[in-house]
Design an enzyme around this catalytic site. Structure first.
Site, PDB file in Angstrom:
ATOM      1  N   ALA A  54       0.799  -1.235   0.000  1.00  0.00           N
ATOM      2  CA  ALA A  54       0.000   0.000   0.000  1.00  0.00           C
ATOM      3  C   ALA A  54       0.825   1.275   0.000  1.00  0.00           C
ATOM      4  O   ALA A  54       0.333   2.328  -0.409  1.00  0.00           O
ATOM      5  CB  ALA A  54      -0.942  -0.015   1.208  1.00  0.00           C
ATOM      6  N   ASP A  89      -3.095  -3.659 -20.193  1.00  0.00           N
ATOM      7  CA  ASP A  89      -2.736  -3.991 -21.574  1.00  0.00           C
ATOM      8  C   ASP A  89      -3.920  -3.721 -22.513  1.00  0.00           C
ATOM      9  O   ASP A  89      -3.750  -3.214 -23.616  1.00  0.00           O
ATOM     10  CB  ASP A  89      -2.306  -5.461 -21.656  1.00  0.00           C
ATOM     11  CG  ASP A  89      -1.256  -5.772 -20.597  1.00  0.00           C
ATOM     12  OD1 ASP A  89      -0.194  -5.146 -20.618  1.00  0.00           O
ATOM     13  OD2 ASP A  89      -1.524  -6.617 -19.717  1.00  0.00           O
ATOM     14  N   HIS A 138       0.557 -11.524 -18.677  1.00  0.00           N
ATOM     15  CA  HIS A 138       0.858 -10.086 -18.619  1.00  0.00           C
ATOM     16  C   HIS A 138       2.383  -9.946 -18.680  1.00  0.00           C
ATOM     17  O   HIS A 138       3.066  -9.796 -17.666  1.00  0.00           O
ATOM     18  CB  HIS A 138       0.315  -9.456 -17.333  1.00  0.00           C
ATOM     19  CG  HIS A 138       0.869  -8.076 -17.103  1.00  0.00           C
ATOM     20  ND1 HIS A 138       0.535  -7.006 -17.900  1.00  0.00           N
ATOM     21  CD2 HIS A 138       1.763  -7.602 -16.205  1.00  0.00           C
ATOM     22  CE1 HIS A 138       1.200  -5.932 -17.490  1.00  0.00           C
ATOM     23  NE2 HIS A 138       1.951  -6.262 -16.464  1.00  0.00           N
TER      24      HIS A 138
HETATM   25  P1  NAX Z   1       6.657  -0.280  -5.572  1.00  0.00           P
HETATM   26  O1  NAX Z   1       7.995  -0.918  -5.423  1.00  0.00           O
HETATM   27  O2  NAX Z   1       6.533   1.196  -5.652  1.00  0.00           O
HETATM   28  O3  NAX Z   1       5.720  -0.766  -4.371  1.00  0.00           O
HETATM   29  C1  NAX Z   1       5.634  -2.077  -3.984  1.00  0.00           C
HETATM   30  C2  NAX Z   1       5.332  -2.076  -2.506  1.00  0.00           C
HETATM   31  O4  NAX Z   1       5.125  -3.424  -2.103  1.00  0.00           O
HETATM   32  C3  NAX Z   1       6.455  -1.503  -1.655  1.00  0.00           C
HETATM   33  O5  NAX Z   1       5.956  -0.469  -0.841  1.00  0.00           O
HETATM   34  C4  NAX Z   1       6.925  -2.698  -0.839  1.00  0.00           C
HETATM   35  O6  NAX Z   1       7.330  -2.335   0.472  1.00  0.00           O
HETATM   36  C5  NAX Z   1       5.671  -3.552  -0.819  1.00  0.00           C
HETATM   37  N1  NAX Z   1       5.909  -4.965  -0.550  1.00  0.00           N
HETATM   38  C6  NAX Z   1       6.967  -5.739  -0.908  1.00  0.00           C
HETATM   39  N2  NAX Z   1       6.833  -6.959  -0.402  1.00  0.00           N
HETATM   40  C7  NAX Z   1       5.657  -6.988   0.258  1.00  0.00           C
HETATM   41  C8  NAX Z   1       4.981  -7.975   0.997  1.00  0.00           C
HETATM   42  N3  NAX Z   1       5.495  -9.193   1.173  1.00  0.00           N
HETATM   43  N4  NAX Z   1       3.790  -7.657   1.549  1.00  0.00           N
HETATM   44  C9  NAX Z   1       3.284  -6.421   1.416  1.00  0.00           C
HETATM   45  N5  NAX Z   1       3.890  -5.430   0.740  1.00  0.00           N
HETATM   46  C10 NAX Z   1       5.063  -5.712   0.166  1.00  0.00           C
HETATM   47  O7  NAX Z   1       5.992  -0.994  -6.836  1.00  0.00           O
HETATM   48  P2  NAX Z   1       4.735  -0.519  -7.678  1.00  0.00           P
HETATM   49  O8  NAX Z   1       5.168   0.381  -8.745  1.00  0.00           O
HETATM   50  O9  NAX Z   1       3.669  -0.072  -6.744  1.00  0.00           O
HETATM   51  O10 NAX Z   1       4.332  -1.898  -8.390  1.00  0.00           O
HETATM   52  C11 NAX Z   1       3.805  -2.974  -7.653  1.00  0.00           C
HETATM   53  C12 NAX Z   1       3.740  -4.204  -8.523  1.00  0.00           C
HETATM   54  O11 NAX Z   1       2.864  -4.007  -9.625  1.00  0.00           O
HETATM   55  C13 NAX Z   1       5.086  -4.610  -9.142  1.00  0.00           C
HETATM   56  O12 NAX Z   1       5.242  -6.012  -9.051  1.00  0.00           O
HETATM   57  C14 NAX Z   1       4.898  -4.237 -10.600  1.00  0.00           C
HETATM   58  O13 NAX Z   1       5.729  -5.011 -11.444  1.00  0.00           O
HETATM   59  C15 NAX Z   1       3.449  -4.549 -10.803  1.00  0.00           C
HETATM   60  N6  NAX Z   1       2.801  -3.973 -11.974  1.00  0.00           N
HETATM   61  C16 NAX Z   1       1.832  -4.708 -12.561  1.00  0.00           C
HETATM   62  C17 NAX Z   1       1.132  -4.252 -13.641  1.00  0.00           C
HETATM   63  C18 NAX Z   1       0.061  -5.078 -14.282  1.00  0.00           C
HETATM   64  O14 NAX Z   1      -0.480  -4.632 -15.290  1.00  0.00           O
HETATM   65  N7  NAX Z   1      -0.283  -6.269 -13.806  1.00  0.00           N
HETATM   66  C19 NAX Z   1       1.444  -2.919 -14.251  1.00  0.00           C
HETATM   67  C20 NAX Z   1       2.191  -2.014 -13.346  1.00  0.00           C
HETATM   68  C21 NAX Z   1       3.217  -2.675 -12.470  1.00  0.00           C
HETATM   69  O15 NAX Z   1       4.359  -2.899 -13.252  1.00  0.00           O
END
Ligand code: NAX
Length: 330
Positions: free
Chosen positions: A12, A159, A187
């Site tokens: 979050a 997408d 994806h």
């Molecule tokens: P960020 O790195 O900004 O945020 C991720 C957050 O998750 C961090 O605050 C981190 O502390 C937290 N986190 C890590 N491990 C955790 C756990 N075990 N439990 C709870 N929280 C945890 O990434 P963000 O840009 O927000 O992207 C999040 C994810 O979305 C990434 O895996 C990214 O690749 C994926 N995406 C997926 C997309 C899709 O279309 N399916 C598109 C956008 C994005 O690339």
């Protein structure tokens, strides 16, 4: 007051979380009549940042926001939740093999699946956004046998939105006119954005665009590699558009899909539809009935080109499934 719906967002305090929470709290996810309790999960090092985000949520004074729970405890995060948006995951780093990435994420999504099964509301539905989202969804679902397979989704809507936007620009029309655009498979850069069954302003996209080389070339690769292009330009991965797509997914799954359209979302394959192997979390065109049920939309024609592309993305997902099976994650 109506009983609030509990919505969990993992990761979050991340960049997608920051774009998502305020829209959910303002009513854009479940509508203006549904009070919400936000349950926000983060890892310990990010709890301080999450505290700041919660202060900002307070400062918005959203009438629909009944409560906010921030936690690093899985059981607490998923207690009574009806929608779990699994956003937090560990991105691929330079030099990381696919199996390393799947192993690290397995460590996140296996216990999350178990915690959802043990704590969530009986109507829980789960949307996995964190990458590799199809296989992360498979891992969580495999560890929550009590929850029916049709409650699990992985996000391919970004997408779909990207593809619709490219086609609207090419034809010179509004994006609302583009319909029935399916994203097949993973994806990832192997996904197949299906232009051949899509329509624009009531005509087939193929005839409206009238440029097969573009559809099979630049269009496909632009959509497949859009995430990398945004990262390169912005210096950070897609966040606002990803949050928007997560909201679009939930709204589309909870409202009836018009007959001439579909929702692109990855769901558990039953093994009988479009020859996709059973059990993969696979991007399909879906139609929702607006009452919580959905089905894969039938009647899509897949020519040799489409079949070849779908085979590539299917093989990739089978490889990911083999990897996580070897790691005993499913
Ligand atoms: P960020 O790195 O900004 O945020 C991720 C957050 O998750 C961090 O605050 C981190 O502390 C937290 N986190 C890590 N491990 C955790 C756990 N075990 N439990 C709870 N929280 C945890 O990434 P963000 O840009 O927000 O992207 C999040 C994810 O979305 C990434 O895996 C990214 O690749 C994926 N995406 C997926 C997309 C899709 O279309 N399916 C598109 C956008 C994005 O690339």
């Amino acid at each position: 007051m109506t009983t609030p719906v509990h919505v969990t967002i993992t990761g979050a305090a991340g960049q997608i979380g920051y774009q998502l929470l305020f829209r959910i709290a303002s009513g854009q996810l479940l509508g203006p009549e549904a009070p919400i309790v936000l349950r926000l999960l983060e890892i310990e090092p990010a709890m301080k940042a999450l505290e700041g985000v919660v202060m900002e949520l307070d400062d918005c004074a959203y009438p629909l926001l009944a409560d906010v729970e921030s936690t690093s405890d899985l059981g607490h995060a998923f207690t009574n939740t009806s929608w779990a948006l699994l956003v937090g995951s560990v991105p691929r780093k330079a030099g990381m093999e696919r199996s390393d990435l799947l192993s690290v994420n397995g460590g996140i999504f296996k216990p999350q699946g178990q915690a959802i099964a043990a704590n969530a509301a009986s109507d829980v539905r789960i949307l996995v956004v964190g990458n590799p989202c199809n296989t992360n969804c498979l891992i969580a679902r495999s560890n929550a046998a009590e929850i029916p397979a049709d409650r699990w989704f992985a996000m391919t809507r970004l997408d779909q939105n990207r593809a619709e936007s490219q086609i609207a620009k090419k034809v010179g029309t509004g994006v609302a006119g583009v319909k029935n655009l399916a994203i097949w498979g993973n994806h990832s850069s192997t996904q197949f954005p299906d232009f051949s069954n899509a329509t624009v302003d009531g005509r087939s996209v193929v005839s409206a665009v009238n440029d097969d080389a573009w559809l099979r070339g630049d269009f496909l690769t632009t959509v497949q590699k859009r995430g990398a292009a945004v990262l390169e330009a912005r210096g950070a991965s897609s966040a606002a558009s990803a949050a928007n797509a997560a909201i679009d997914t939930v709204v589309s799954l909870t409202t009836p899909t018009p007959d001439d359209d579909c929702v692109s979302v990855a769901v558990s394959s039953d093994g009988e539809t479009y020859d996709v192997p059973a059990g993969l979390t696979f991007g399909f065109p879906v139609q929702a009935d607006g009452k919580g049920a959905w089905k894969v939309k039938s009647g899509f024609t897949l020519d040799e080109f489409a079949k070849e592309k779908i085979k590539i993305t299917t093989d990739e997902l089978l490889g990911e499934r083999d990897d996580v099976a070897k790691l005993s994650l499913i």
